[in-house]
Structures are given as C-alpha cells and as structure tokens.
Design a protein around this motif. Structure first.
Motif, PDB file in Angstrom:
ATOM      1  N   GLN A   7       0.921  -1.118  -0.027  1.00 26.03           N
ATOM      2  CA  GLN A   7       0.022  -0.124   0.028  1.00 26.03           C
ATOM      3  C   GLN A   7       0.739   1.145   0.001  1.00 26.03           C
ATOM      4  O   GLN A   7       1.121   1.859   0.890  1.00 26.03           O
ATOM      5  N   ASP A   8       1.208   1.681  -1.208  1.00 28.40           N
ATOM      6  CA  ASP A   8       2.009   2.943  -1.459  1.00 28.40           C
ATOM      7  C   ASP A   8       1.804   3.530  -2.667  1.00 28.40           C
ATOM      8  O   ASP A   8       1.226   2.743  -3.688  1.00 28.40           O
ATOM      9  N   SER A   9       2.377   4.314  -3.069  1.00 29.68           N
ATOM     10  CA  SER A   9       2.434   5.183  -4.442  1.00 29.68           C
ATOM     11  C   SER A   9       3.275   4.515  -5.308  1.00 29.68           C
ATOM     12  O   SER A   9       4.466   4.116  -4.979  1.00 29.68           O
ATOM     13  N   ALA A  10       3.142   4.462  -6.450  1.00 28.83           N
ATOM     14  CA  ALA A  10       3.742   3.943  -7.634  1.00 28.83           C
ATOM     15  C   ALA A  10       4.941   4.744  -7.780  1.00 28.83           C
ATOM     16  O   ALA A  10       6.119   4.223  -8.256  1.00 28.83           O
ATOM     17  N   ILE A  11       5.314   6.051  -7.155  1.00 26.02           N
ATOM     18  CA  ILE A  11       6.308   6.524  -7.226  1.00 26.02           C
ATOM     19  C   ILE A  11       7.495   5.907  -6.621  1.00 26.02           C
ATOM     20  O   ILE A  11       8.601   6.081  -6.933  1.00 26.02           O
ATOM     21  N   ASN A  12       7.069   5.076  -5.639  1.00 24.67           N
ATOM     22  CA  ASN A  12       7.927   4.446  -5.048  1.00 24.67           C
ATOM     23  C   ASN A  12       8.328   2.973  -5.447  1.00 24.67           C
ATOM     24  O   ASN A  12       8.931   2.226  -4.727  1.00 24.67           O
ATOM     25  N   ILE A  13       8.203   2.734  -6.675  1.00 24.10           N
ATOM     26  CA  ILE A  13       8.467   1.584  -7.327  1.00 24.10           C
ATOM     27  C   ILE A  13       9.940   0.821  -6.941  1.00 24.10           C
ATOM     28  O   ILE A  13      10.194  -0.091  -6.308  1.00 24.10           O
ATOM     29  N   GLY A  14      10.765   2.126  -7.240  1.00 19.84           N
ATOM     30  CA  GLY A  14      12.287   1.501  -6.846  1.00 19.84           C
ATOM     31  C   GLY A  14      12.383   0.852  -5.373  1.00 19.84           C
ATOM     32  O   GLY A  14      13.067  -0.010  -5.269  1.00 19.84           O
ATOM     33  N   LYS A  15      11.979   1.373  -4.226  1.00 25.15           N
ATOM     34  CA  LYS A  15      11.867   1.109  -2.863  1.00 25.15           C
ATOM     35  C   LYS A  15      11.503  -0.391  -2.823  1.00 25.15           C
ATOM     36  O   LYS A  15      12.262  -1.397  -2.209  1.00 25.15           O
ATOM     37  N   TYR A  16      10.560  -0.849  -3.724  1.00 22.03           N
ATOM     38  CA  TYR A  16       9.755  -2.199  -3.368  1.00 22.03           C
ATOM     39  C   TYR A  16      10.581  -3.331  -4.405  1.00 22.03           C
ATOM     40  O   TYR A  16      10.845  -4.381  -3.946  1.00 22.03           O
ATOM     41  N   LEU A  17      11.358  -2.772  -5.758  1.00 23.84           N
ATOM     42  CA  LEU A  17      12.167  -3.505  -6.333  1.00 23.84           C
ATOM     43  C   LEU A  17      13.402  -3.707  -5.639  1.00 23.84           C
ATOM     44  O   LEU A  17      13.854  -4.902  -5.544  1.00 23.84           O
ATOM     45  N   LYS A  18      13.815  -2.782  -4.823  1.00 22.38           N
ATOM     46  CA  LYS A  18      15.006  -3.108  -4.111  1.00 22.38           C
ATOM     47  C   LYS A  18      14.673  -4.340  -2.748  1.00 22.38           C
ATOM     48  O   LYS A  18      15.461  -5.174  -2.529  1.00 22.38           O
ATOM     49  N   LYS A  19      13.442  -4.078  -2.396  1.00 19.47           N
ATOM     50  CA  LYS A  19      13.174  -4.866  -1.072  1.00 19.47           C
ATOM     51  C   LYS A  19      12.834  -6.303  -1.527  1.00 19.47           C
ATOM     52  O   LYS A  19      13.147  -7.383  -1.053  1.00 19.47           O
ATOM     53  N   ASN A  20      12.637  -6.476  -3.079  1.00 17.30           N
ATOM     54  CA  ASN A  20      12.289  -7.758  -3.667  1.00 17.30           C
ATOM     55  C   ASN A  20      13.530  -8.261  -4.394  1.00 17.30           C
ATOM     56  O   ASN A  20      13.602  -9.113  -5.109  1.00 17.30           O
ATOM     57  N   LYS A  21      14.773  -7.514  -4.056  1.00 16.96           N
ATOM     58  CA  LYS A  21      16.159  -7.897  -4.735  1.00 16.96           C
ATOM     59  C   LYS A  21      15.947  -7.893  -6.349  1.00 16.96           C
ATOM     60  O   LYS A  21      16.535  -8.889  -6.592  1.00 16.96           O
ATOM     61  N   ILE A  22      15.344  -6.856  -6.889  1.00 15.64           N
ATOM     62  CA  ILE A  22      15.181  -6.847  -8.227  1.00 15.64           C
ATOM     63  C   ILE A  22      16.019  -5.496  -8.623  1.00 15.64           C
ATOM     64  O   ILE A  22      15.809  -4.292  -8.090  1.00 15.64           O
TER      65      ILE A  22
END
Length: 189
Positions: free
Chosen positions: A89-104
C-alpha cells in the motif's frame, strides 16, 4: 464490482473510473507483451484485480511479481482474493523501493491502471521518471487510456510525455467492450 463503484464515488480522482476494467481490456493488456518470458513484473493500481488475475495466469512460476496500490480497500481486496500476490500500500512513485525490497535491480514489464488524466503534470513526470528508472533496457510499460482521453488536455499531455520517455509508443486497437471504450499504450524503453 460494487466495491469499485463505491470507491469511485468516495475517491473519484484516485480511482479515475466509474466502472472496473473489462476482461477484454485485461486480455488485451496482458496479450500485448509476452509475460511468459518475464523475470519480473510490477502492476500499478490493481484496483479490484481484473488485470492481476490475467497477469498471474500468464507469468512464469519463478517470475517476481508485486503490486502497488494506494487505496486501502483495494489493497485488502487483493490480499483477500489473491493471497499469493505481494501487494504494497504505497504510491507508484516508490517502485524502486519495492524493487530493492524484492532484490530486483530493474523489471521487465510494468502494467498500470493509474488514472493518468487526473494527475498534475508534475505528478505525471514524477511517476514516469520512477517507471523509467525501474525498467530494464527494452523494458515494457503498458497502460490504458479511454478513447475520450485523446481529446482531453491531460490525455494529450500524457501522450506527449510518453513519447519523451520511451523509444517506442504504440497504441492498440480500441476495446469497445469496455466502459468507456479504451486502448492500450504499449511503450518500450
């Protein structure tokens, strides 16, 4: 469907539609790219999960897949209906944060249901910059627009911005069995 209509009444700008996307539009957006060859896919604004269901049926078992949704009601709905999906539950602006969290490092494809014509130019630029930074070279960005968006100032602006960010921007045929009729922008980095 009722939850979508309720959310569109309560949050019209964030939802951006009065009715969920059709299965025909979901088929078109997931058939426009070869999801079976993707190692990583991100969905932005899954809403009630119309696209999510189709994406899950087309990505390989080992594909990393997650979604970003700002609306807590839609987030809970995705968690309930698709427990195998990682949803943040977050803004699409923060895609990079979740790519990093998922090791992508970078993803192969981003599929979006964001309501582009409701955003300011500044927000649109922030989102497109985030999408651009998150895609691999030759990565694909897919989103849809309603037919009337071709005539609206924000829709015209969005098309121009897509052409600045991507080396290729293609439009698909119109899905007349969508309310309202829509088409896909298929963009390649």
């Amino acid at each position: 469907m009722l939850e979508f209509i309720k959310q569109s009444i309560l949050h019209p700008v964030e939802t951006g539609a009065i009715y969920p996307s059709s299965k025909n539009l979901a088929d078109l957006i997931t058939n426009t790219t070869n999801l079976s060859n993707c190692n990583s896919v991100v969905e932005l604004g899954p809403g009630t999960g119309v696209f999510t269901k189709k994406i899950l049926n087309k990505i390989p078992e080992k594909c990393s897949f997650f979604t970003l949704e700002t609306n807590p009601n839609f987030t809970n709905l995705i968690r309930k209906n698709y427990p195998q999906v990682k949803i943040y539950q977050d803004s699409a602006i923060n895609i990079g944060k979740y790519l990093k969290k998922n090791k992508i490092k970078k993803c192969d494809a981003i599929i979006s249901s964001l309501p582009w014509t409701t955003f300011s130019k500044g927000d649109t630029l922030k989102l497109l910059n985030s999408i651009d930074r998150s895609l691999k070279p030759k990565g694909e960005f897919l989103t849809y627009a309603y037919l009337q968006d071709l005539l609206l100032p924000n829709g015209i602006r969005f098309k121009k911005l897509l052409n600045k960010f991507f080396s290729q921007v293609n439009k698909t045929e119109i899905v007349w069995k969508n309310l309202p009729p829509a088409f896909i922008y298929h963009c390649i980095k």
